[in-house]
Design a protein around this motif. Sequence first.
Motif, PDB file in Angstrom:
ATOM      1  N   SER A 222       0.854  -1.192   0.000  1.00  0.00           N
ATOM      2  CA  SER A 222       0.000   0.000   0.000  1.00  0.00           C
ATOM      3  C   SER A 222       0.882   1.232   0.000  1.00  0.00           C
ATOM      4  CB  SER A 222      -0.922   0.032   1.231  1.00  0.00           C
ATOM      5  OG  SER A 222      -0.170   0.269   2.412  1.00  0.00           O
ATOM      6  N   ALA A 223       0.326   2.325  -0.493  1.00  0.00           N
ATOM      7  CA  ALA A 223       1.040   3.597  -0.455  1.00  0.00           C
ATOM      8  C   ALA A 223       1.323   3.995   0.985  1.00  0.00           C
ATOM      9  CB  ALA A 223       0.224   4.679  -1.162  1.00  0.00           C
ATOM     10  N   TYR A 224       0.434   3.634   1.880  1.00  0.00           N
ATOM     11  CA  TYR A 224       0.612   3.969   3.294  1.00  0.00           C
ATOM     12  C   TYR A 224       1.825   3.243   3.864  1.00  0.00           C
ATOM     13  CZ  TYR A 224      -1.110   5.713   7.782  1.00  0.00           C
ATOM     14  OH  TYR A 224      -1.244   6.396   8.966  1.00  0.00           O
ATOM     15  N   LEU A 225       1.953   1.954   3.573  1.00  0.00           N
ATOM     16  CA  LEU A 225       3.109   1.179   4.023  1.00  0.00           C
ATOM     17  C   LEU A 225       4.402   1.809   3.512  1.00  0.00           C
ATOM     18  CD1 LEU A 225       4.695  -1.263   5.101  1.00  0.00           C
ATOM     19  CD2 LEU A 225       4.025  -2.496   3.017  1.00  0.00           C
ATOM     20  N   GLN A 226       4.458   2.089   2.224  1.00  0.00           N
ATOM     21  CA  GLN A 226       5.681   2.610   1.634  1.00  0.00           C
ATOM     22  C   GLN A 226       5.986   4.024   2.147  1.00  0.00           C
ATOM     23  OE1 GLN A 226       7.719   0.804  -0.155  1.00  0.00           O
ATOM     24  NE2 GLN A 226       6.389  -0.989  -0.428  1.00  0.00           N
ATOM     25  N   GLY A 227       4.964   4.853   2.255  1.00  0.00           N
ATOM     26  CA  GLY A 227       5.173   6.238   2.676  1.00  0.00           C
ATOM     27  C   GLY A 227       5.602   6.361   4.124  1.00  0.00           C
ATOM     28  N   LYS A 228       4.925   5.655   5.014  1.00  0.00           N
ATOM     29  CA  LYS A 228       5.281   5.733   6.428  1.00  0.00           C
ATOM     30  C   LYS A 228       6.649   5.110   6.684  1.00  0.00           C
ATOM     31  CE  LYS A 228       1.684   7.896   8.010  1.00  0.00           C
ATOM     32  NZ  LYS A 228       1.829   9.308   8.436  1.00  0.00           N
ATOM     33  N   SER A 229       6.950   4.021   5.994  1.00  0.00           N
ATOM     34  CA  SER A 229       8.265   3.394   6.147  1.00  0.00           C
ATOM     35  C   SER A 229       9.367   4.328   5.655  1.00  0.00           C
ATOM     36  CB  SER A 229       8.315   2.074   5.376  1.00  0.00           C
ATOM     37  OG  SER A 229       7.378   1.151   5.887  1.00  0.00           O
ATOM     38  N   ALA A 230       9.114   5.006   4.543  1.00  0.00           N
ATOM     39  CA  ALA A 230      10.097   5.944   4.007  1.00  0.00           C
ATOM     40  C   ALA A 230      10.367   7.075   4.995  1.00  0.00           C
ATOM     41  CB  ALA A 230       9.610   6.507   2.676  1.00  0.00           C
ATOM     42  N   ALA A 231       9.336   7.503   5.710  1.00  0.00           N
ATOM     43  CA  ALA A 231       9.516   8.570   6.699  1.00  0.00           C
ATOM     44  C   ALA A 231      10.464   8.114   7.800  1.00  0.00           C
ATOM     45  CB  ALA A 231       8.164   8.968   7.283  1.00  0.00           C
ATOM     46  N   VAL A 232      10.292   6.873   8.259  1.00  0.00           N
ATOM     47  CA  VAL A 232      11.170   6.347   9.300  1.00  0.00           C
ATOM     48  C   VAL A 232      12.598   6.198   8.784  1.00  0.00           C
ATOM     49  CG1 VAL A 232      11.684   4.333  10.736  1.00  0.00           C
ATOM     50  CG2 VAL A 232       9.333   5.167  10.561  1.00  0.00           C
ATOM     51  N   LEU A 233      12.742   5.612   7.617  1.00  0.00           N
ATOM     52  CA  LEU A 233      14.072   5.324   7.088  1.00  0.00           C
ATOM     53  C   LEU A 233      14.844   6.593   6.732  1.00  0.00           C
ATOM     54  CD1 LEU A 233      13.313   2.179   4.884  1.00  0.00           C
ATOM     55  CD2 LEU A 233      14.111   2.296   7.251  1.00  0.00           C
ATOM     56  N   SER A 234      14.117   7.633   6.348  1.00  0.00           N
ATOM     57  CA  SER A 234      14.776   8.899   6.018  1.00  0.00           C
ATOM     58  C   SER A 234      15.012   9.770   7.247  1.00  0.00           C
ATOM     59  CB  SER A 234      13.934   9.688   5.012  1.00  0.00           C
ATOM     60  OG  SER A 234      12.739  10.161   5.621  1.00  0.00           O
ATOM     61  N   GLY A 235      14.310   9.455   8.330  1.00  0.00           N
ATOM     62  CA  GLY A 235      14.404  10.269   9.537  1.00  0.00           C
ATOM     63  C   GLY A 235      13.582  11.538   9.488  1.00  0.00           C
ATOM     64  N   ASP A 236      12.756  11.705   8.440  1.00  0.00           N
ATOM     65  CA  ASP A 236      11.903  12.891   8.318  1.00  0.00           C
ATOM     66  C   ASP A 236      10.532  12.579   8.892  1.00  0.00           C
ATOM     67  OD1 ASP A 236      10.511  15.157   7.718  1.00  0.00           O
ATOM     68  OD2 ASP A 236      10.715  15.002   5.541  1.00  0.00           O
ATOM     69  N   LEU A 237      10.337  12.949  10.133  1.00  0.00           N
ATOM     70  CA  LEU A 237       9.081  12.656  10.821  1.00  0.00           C
ATOM     71  C   LEU A 237       8.233  13.920  10.973  1.00  0.00           C
ATOM     72  CD1 LEU A 237      10.372  10.122  13.476  1.00  0.00           C
ATOM     73  CD2 LEU A 237       9.190   9.642  11.335  1.00  0.00           C
ATOM     74  N   THR A 238       8.340  14.814   9.998  1.00  0.00           N
ATOM     75  CA  THR A 238       7.457  15.988   9.964  1.00  0.00           C
ATOM     76  C   THR A 238       6.014  15.492  10.001  1.00  0.00           C
ATOM     77  OG1 THR A 238       9.061  17.195   8.632  1.00  0.00           O
ATOM     78  CG2 THR A 238       6.793  18.031   8.658  1.00  0.00           C
ATOM     79  N   PRO A 239       5.221  15.964  10.934  1.00  0.00           N
ATOM     80  CA  PRO A 239       3.901  15.353  11.121  1.00  0.00           C
ATOM     81  C   PRO A 239       2.904  15.680  10.020  1.00  0.00           C
ATOM     82  CG  PRO A 239       4.148  17.226  12.591  1.00  0.00           C
ATOM     83  CD  PRO A 239       5.492  17.013  11.929  1.00  0.00           C
ATOM     84  N   SER A 240       2.327  14.646   9.446  1.00  0.00           N
ATOM     85  CA  SER A 240       1.111  14.813   8.661  1.00  0.00           C
ATOM     86  C   SER A 240      -0.075  14.515   9.571  1.00  0.00           C
ATOM     87  CB  SER A 240       1.110  13.882   7.451  1.00  0.00           C
ATOM     88  OG  SER A 240       1.167  12.537   7.846  1.00  0.00           O
ATOM     89  N   PHE A 241       0.189  13.755  10.623  1.00  0.00           N
ATOM     90  CA  PHE A 241      -0.777  13.503  11.703  1.00  0.00           C
ATOM     91  C   PHE A 241       0.063  13.201  12.934  1.00  0.00           C
ATOM     92  CE2 PHE A 241      -4.025  11.193  14.118  1.00  0.00           C
ATOM     93  CZ  PHE A 241      -5.135  11.990  13.898  1.00  0.00           C
ATOM     94  N   ALA A 242       0.041  14.091  13.915  1.00  0.00           N
ATOM     95  CA  ALA A 242       0.964  14.007  15.041  1.00  0.00           C
ATOM     96  C   ALA A 242       0.686  12.808  15.930  1.00  0.00           C
ATOM     97  CB  ALA A 242       0.894  15.279  15.872  1.00  0.00           C
ATOM     98  N   LEU A 243       1.741  12.247  16.490  1.00  0.00           N
ATOM     99  CA  LEU A 243       1.607  11.085  17.364  1.00  0.00           C
ATOM    100  C   LEU A 243       0.726  11.392  18.576  1.00  0.00           C
ATOM    101  CD1 LEU A 243       4.231   8.479  18.268  1.00  0.00           C
ATOM    102  CD2 LEU A 243       3.094   9.661  20.142  1.00  0.00           C
ATOM    103  N   SER A 244       0.886  12.569  19.163  1.00  0.00           N
ATOM    104  CA  SER A 244       0.059  12.912  20.327  1.00  0.00           C
ATOM    105  C   SER A 244      -1.415  12.959  19.972  1.00  0.00           C
ATOM    106  CB  SER A 244       0.506  14.249  20.913  1.00  0.00           C
ATOM    107  OG  SER A 244       0.389  15.281  19.951  1.00  0.00           O
ATOM    108  N   THR A 245      -1.735  13.396  18.750  1.00  0.00           N
ATOM    109  CA  THR A 245      -3.135  13.412  18.305  1.00  0.00           C
ATOM    110  C   THR A 245      -3.634  11.984  18.082  1.00  0.00           C
ATOM    111  OG1 THR A 245      -2.748  15.536  17.226  1.00  0.00           O
ATOM    112  CG2 THR A 245      -4.729  14.343  16.592  1.00  0.00           C
ATOM    113  N   ALA A 246      -2.774  11.133  17.539  1.00  0.00           N
ATOM    114  CA  ALA A 246      -3.145   9.728  17.358  1.00  0.00           C
ATOM    115  C   ALA A 246      -3.407   9.063  18.703  1.00  0.00           C
ATOM    116  CB  ALA A 246      -2.041   8.988  16.604  1.00  0.00           C
ATOM    117  N   LEU A 247      -2.624   9.404  19.714  1.00  0.00           N
ATOM    118  CA  LEU A 247      -2.848   8.858  21.055  1.00  0.00           C
ATOM    119  C   LEU A 247      -4.195   9.312  21.589  1.00  0.00           C
ATOM    120  CD1 LEU A 247      -2.024   7.394  23.630  1.00  0.00           C
ATOM    121  CD2 LEU A 247      -0.666   9.403  24.264  1.00  0.00           C
ATOM    122  N   LYS A 248      -4.514  10.583  21.377  1.00  0.00           N
ATOM    123  CA  LYS A 248      -5.828  11.091  21.803  1.00  0.00           C
ATOM    124  C   LYS A 248      -6.956  10.307  21.145  1.00  0.00           C
ATOM    125  CE  LYS A 248      -7.694  14.139  19.499  1.00  0.00           C
ATOM    126  NZ  LYS A 248      -8.689  14.238  18.386  1.00  0.00           N
TER     127      LYS A 248
END
Length: 302
Positions: A222-248
Motif C-alpha cells: 500500500s502507499a501507506y506502508l511505503q510512505g510511512k516506512s520511508a519517513a522512518v528510514l529517512s528520519g523525516d518525521l514531519t507530522p502529517s498527523f501528530a503522534l500525540s493526536t493519534a494517542l488522543k
Amino acid sequence: MTSTSASAIPERPTVAVLGTGIMGSGMARSLLRAGLDVRAWNRTQAKAAPLAADGATVTETAEEAVRGADVIVTMLNDGLSVAAALTAAAPGAQRGQVLLQSSTVGIDATAELAQRAADLGLVYLDAPVAGTKQPAEQGALTVFVSGPSAVRPLVNPVLNAIGQRTVWVGETPGAASRLKLVVNTWVINMVGSIAECLNLAEGLGIDPQSFLDVMKGGPLDSAYLQGKSAAVLSGDLTPSFALSTALKDTRLILAAAERTGVTLDLVAASADRFTRAEEAGHGGEDMIATYYAGRPVEKDDD
C-alpha cells in the motif's frame, strides 16, 4: 449571514475556520482555492497569520471570525478545545448559522457540543474527516457528515472544497463520529503494524528496505506502508498527523469500545506504544514515530 431557506442560500458561503493547525490550515487553503470568503482564527494567532497571504481574513478573536459567517468550521484537537472556541465565538454567533464540527472528539463530546450549538441557535453538523496534511491541503479529504440534511445546499460548496468525497451517514449528529472511530481504528492498527515490522527487521539484522521491496507491488502493499516506512528510514518525521493526536484518538476509540463491551486488543497495544513514544519526546512528530517505542533494547552482556 443568510438564512438557510432555499431562496436565500448563497452560492459562495462565507466560512469561519476556527483552528488552523496542520489540518485546519490545509482546509482553509482549499476553501480559498474554491473562491470562498474565509475568516481564520487560531488561539495562537501566529499559526493563522500565514493564511493572510493566501487571501484569508485572519481575525484576532473567534467572535470576529464567526460574525456574519454562513458556515463555521471547527478543526481543533479535542472536545474541550472546540467547546472553548465556541464560548469565545458566542458573542458573534447568530441563529441559523451552520456549525460544521470536523474535529475528532468522540461520542460523549459530540453530544455535548451538539447541545452547546443548539443553545446558541446553530445548526450542528457532526463532520469529522479522514485524511492527513496532504489531503487537507489538496481538498482531498473524506468527510463523514451526520445532521439535518436541510442544510446540504448551504454546506455543499464547503464540503466540495475540502473533500473529494462526502459520506452522509444520517440525520442525527453522532453517527458520523462513530464511523470515524471505526476508520481510525483501521489506521491506528495499520501504522502499528508498519512500525513493528520495521522494529523486527532491525532486531533481526534485516535491511528494512528488503522487506519493503518484497511487499512492493504485491496484494499486501500500500502507499501507506511505503510512505510511512520511508519517513522512518529517512528520519523525516514531519507530522502529517501528530503522534500525540493519534494517542488522543486511540483513547477515544478505547472509551467507545468499553461502553459497548467490545475488546480491542490491538488498539490497546497501540495506546501503550504511543504513550511510550510520547514520553520519549516524539509526541509532536508523525504518528509513525511509534516505531521508537519498539526499537531493540541493547542487552547488558554482564
